[in-house]
Structures are given as C-alpha cells and as structure tokens.
Scaffold this motif. Structure first.
Motif, PDB file in Angstrom:
ATOM      1  N   LEU A 184       0.829  -1.202   0.000  1.00 59.30           N
ATOM      2  CA  LEU A 184       0.000   0.000   0.000  1.00 59.30           C
ATOM      3  C   LEU A 184       0.865   1.255   0.000  1.00 59.30           C
ATOM      4  N   HIS A 185       1.874   1.282   0.827  1.00 61.78           N
ATOM      5  CA  HIS A 185       2.775   2.438   0.854  1.00 61.78           C
ATOM      6  C   HIS A 185       3.452   2.621  -0.500  1.00 61.78           C
ATOM      7  N   GLY A 186       3.938   1.522  -1.065  1.00 60.13           N
ATOM      8  CA  GLY A 186       4.594   1.597  -2.368  1.00 60.13           C
ATOM      9  C   GLY A 186       3.659   2.064  -3.463  1.00 60.13           C
ATOM     10  N   LEU A 187       2.432   1.576  -3.440  1.00 58.38           N
ATOM     11  CA  LEU A 187       1.441   1.964  -4.449  1.00 58.38           C
ATOM     12  C   LEU A 187       1.078   3.446  -4.344  1.00 58.38           C
ATOM     13  N   ILE A 188       0.941   3.931  -3.127  1.00 58.68           N
ATOM     14  CA  ILE A 188       0.637   5.348  -2.920  1.00 58.68           C
ATOM     15  C   ILE A 188       1.759   6.213  -3.471  1.00 58.68           C
ATOM     16  N   VAL A 189       3.001   5.825  -3.195  1.00 57.90           N
ATOM     17  CA  VAL A 189       4.148   6.594  -3.701  1.00 57.90           C
ATOM     18  C   VAL A 189       4.194   6.552  -5.222  1.00 57.90           C
ATOM     19  N   GLU A 190       3.965   5.369  -5.799  1.00 57.37           N
ATOM     20  CA  GLU A 190       3.990   5.239  -7.253  1.00 57.37           C
ATOM     21  C   GLU A 190       2.930   6.132  -7.902  1.00 57.37           C
ATOM     22  N   HIS A 191       1.721   6.147  -7.329  1.00 54.31           N
ATOM     23  CA  HIS A 191       0.635   6.955  -7.890  1.00 54.31           C
ATOM     24  C   HIS A 191       0.927   8.446  -7.746  1.00 54.31           C
ATOM     25  N   ALA A 192       1.470   8.824  -6.590  1.00 60.33           N
ATOM     26  CA  ALA A 192       1.774  10.244  -6.347  1.00 60.33           C
ATOM     27  C   ALA A 192       2.867  10.746  -7.288  1.00 60.33           C
ATOM     28  N   LYS A 193       3.844   9.921  -7.553  1.00 60.19           N
ATOM     29  CA  LYS A 193       4.936  10.324  -8.440  1.00 60.19           C
ATOM     30  C   LYS A 193       4.510  10.335  -9.906  1.00 60.19           C
ATOM     31  N   ALA A 194       3.658   9.371 -10.261  1.00 60.29           N
ATOM     32  CA  ALA A 194       3.259   9.252 -11.668  1.00 60.29           C
ATOM     33  C   ALA A 194       2.174  10.256 -12.053  1.00 60.29           C
ATOM     34  N   VAL A 195       1.197  10.431 -11.187  1.00 57.73           N
ATOM     35  CA  VAL A 195       0.005  11.204 -11.549  1.00 57.73           C
ATOM     36  C   VAL A 195      -0.342  12.279 -10.522  1.00 57.73           C
ATOM     37  N   CYS A 196      -0.470  11.875  -9.262  1.00 58.58           N
ATOM     38  CA  CYS A 196      -0.946  12.793  -8.221  1.00 58.58           C
ATOM     39  C   CYS A 196       0.216  13.614  -7.668  1.00 58.58           C
ATOM     40  N   ARG A 197       0.841  14.364  -8.560  1.00 55.47           N
ATOM     41  CA  ARG A 197       1.994  15.181  -8.208  1.00 55.47           C
ATOM     42  C   ARG A 197       1.551  16.452  -7.499  1.00 55.47           C
ATOM     43  N   LYS A 198       2.543  17.258  -7.114  1.00 58.32           N
ATOM     44  CA  LYS A 198       2.209  18.550  -6.501  1.00 58.32           C
ATOM     45  C   LYS A 198       1.324  19.336  -7.456  1.00 58.32           C
ATOM     46  N   LYS A 199       1.696  19.323  -8.757  1.00 49.08           N
ATOM     47  CA  LYS A 199       0.824  19.814  -9.813  1.00 49.08           C
ATOM     48  C   LYS A 199       0.328  18.584 -10.563  1.00 49.08           C
ATOM     49  N   PRO A 200      -0.841  18.070 -10.178  1.00 50.02           N
ATOM     50  CA  PRO A 200      -1.280  16.753 -10.647  1.00 50.02           C
ATOM     51  C   PRO A 200      -1.640  16.689 -12.128  1.00 50.02           C
ATOM     52  N   CYS A 202      -4.278  15.269 -13.615  1.00 47.25           N
ATOM     53  CA  CYS A 202      -5.601  14.702 -13.336  1.00 47.25           C
ATOM     54  C   CYS A 202      -6.206  13.963 -14.538  1.00 47.25           C
ATOM     55  N   ASN A 203      -5.872  14.423 -15.736  1.00 50.89           N
ATOM     56  CA  ASN A 203      -6.429  13.786 -16.926  1.00 50.89           C
ATOM     57  C   ASN A 203      -5.851  12.389 -17.157  1.00 50.89           C
ATOM     58  N   GLN A 204      -4.760  12.064 -16.422  1.00 50.50           N
ATOM     59  CA  GLN A 204      -4.159  10.736 -16.558  1.00 50.50           C
ATOM     60  C   GLN A 204      -4.517   9.807 -15.402  1.00 50.50           C
ATOM     61  N   CYS A 205      -5.259  10.314 -14.432  1.00 45.60           N
ATOM     62  CA  CYS A 205      -5.599   9.520 -13.251  1.00 45.60           C
ATOM     63  C   CYS A 205      -6.663   8.476 -13.588  1.00 45.60           C
ATOM     64  N   LYS A 206      -6.419   7.227 -13.200  1.00 48.95           N
ATOM     65  CA  LYS A 206      -7.339   6.134 -13.509  1.00 48.95           C
ATOM     66  C   LYS A 206      -8.148   5.683 -12.299  1.00 48.95           C
TER      67      LYS A 206
END
Length: 216
Positions: A184-200, A202-206
């Motif tokens: 879960l921790h790894g998945l959250i980090v992966e999602h935050a780095k890939a899509v949910c960035r500081k400037k997200p 959003c159009n790529q979020c699944k």
C-alpha cells in the motif's frame, strides 16, 4: 465518506504488484532509511556505490560502525546533507551495536517497543522509524509521508497533518498485515509520483473515485 478500504484494490489494478517496494537487505534498509531523507533514490544509490567499495549489503552495519563520522560523511556525500546524515547514521549504528547488529534478534521485539527506542535516537523521526520497522523488520505499521497525506486529502477530502492521526485512519481501515502495508505504501508513492503530483496530471488519473482536488 468514501471508503479508504477500496484504495489498495484500485491502485493495484493500475500499477500491479509492487512487492516489498523498498529494495535491499534488512541491514541495507537501516542505512538507506537515513540516506533517503530529503533526497531522491538516485543520490542514495550513488552513496551506496561508495559504501560498497568497502563492504557489502549484509555486513554494511557493522562495517560502517567501525568508521568515524567524518569517514562516513565522505562516503555518503552524494546523498546530500552528508554531515547531518553521518551523525544520524552513527547514532543509529550505535543503537544497533547493542544488539550486535543482529536484525533477526530485533524482529522478536514488539512493534511499538521498538518504535519507542528508534524515536529516542537523535535524528530518527516517525517516518524514518516506521520505514525501518515496516521494511527492515517486517512490522505491520504504515509509513506516512507527504504522498500519503496528499492522496488522503485529494481522494477523500481529509486534510490532516498529524502523523499518528493519518496513520490511524489507515490502520483502522485495513488489516494489520506487513505485506499489505508494504504494498500500500509503495502503491501510494507510485501513484503520487506518476500522476498525483504537486501539480497533478488529473487527466491521466485512472482512479474511479471522485477527487476533491481544486487547483488554485
């Protein structure tokens, strides 16, 4: 409120099995938990490359303990803040020396007794302590970082900065299982780095749930 319990299944559908996520032997993870503070993993790898000119992933703790803080600082210079990190690392190594650097011996202790001891070491904060507990000692405790708080706020509308309160939200929502929290921790980090960035992006979020994020 939307169910946080769904987050794990949503993320694993997108990113797949990320395994243990934090690489290295348990001994190595004690070191990288310090080195990764305020830097990226590429810089940590550069520091490890220097360290491994003198030792190996299994003997890294006892061999680094033999060195002075100045010698350690030279080795870990690529990781940044090297004097501060050398001091923190030396403090952690002195603690581990009391257990003869036997990680398996540490694993036998209760999670929160170990956590209390780690937090008493100068330079070890909650995120670092919990990273050691979860990844080096296989204790069922979730690591809370900037990414965890960001996704909690954006996906669930919960703005909470208190470390323990954020952690308790996840602990109450998931069974206390080590492998699950590592994933879960790894998945959250992966999602935050890939899509949910500081400037997200959003159009790529699944993720299927509605996001509470509002750009300023």
């Amino acid at each position: 409120m939307k169910r946080i319990e769904n987050l794990y299944n949503e993320l694993i559908k997108i990113y797949g099995d990320v395994g243990k996520w934090w690489p290295g032997t348990p001994e190595e993870i004690f070191v990288t938990a310090i080195l990764t503070q305020n830097t990226n993993w590429k810089n940590v790898e550069k520091a490890l490359k220097n360290i491994y000119k003198l030792t190996n992933p299994h003997d890294i703790l006892k061999d680094l303990h033999k060195l002075s803080k100045e010698e350690i600082a030279k080795l870990i210079k690529p990781a940044g803040f090297f004097n501060i990190k050398a001091d923190r690392l030396k403090n952690l190594l002195n603690f581990l020396a009391h257990y003869n650097f036997e990680v398996e011996k540490l694993k036998k202790y209760e999670t929160y007794d170990l956590r209390k001891e780690l937090l008493n070491i100068k330079g070890i904060g909650k995120e670092t302590a919990d990273s050691i507990l979860l990844y080096a000692l296989n204790k069922p405790i979730l690591v809370v970082d900037t990414y965890t708080k960001r996704i909690l706020e954006r996906m669930y509308g919960i703005k909470e900065n208190d470390y323990e309160k954020v952690q308790s939200i996840f602990h109450e929502s998931y069974p206390r299982k080590t492998k699950l929290f590592q994933q879960l921790h790894g998945l959250i980090v992966e999602h935050a780095k890939a899509v949910c960035r500081k400037k997200p992006l959003c159009n790529q979020c699944k993720l299927s749930q509605k996001c509470f994020f509002k750009s300023s």
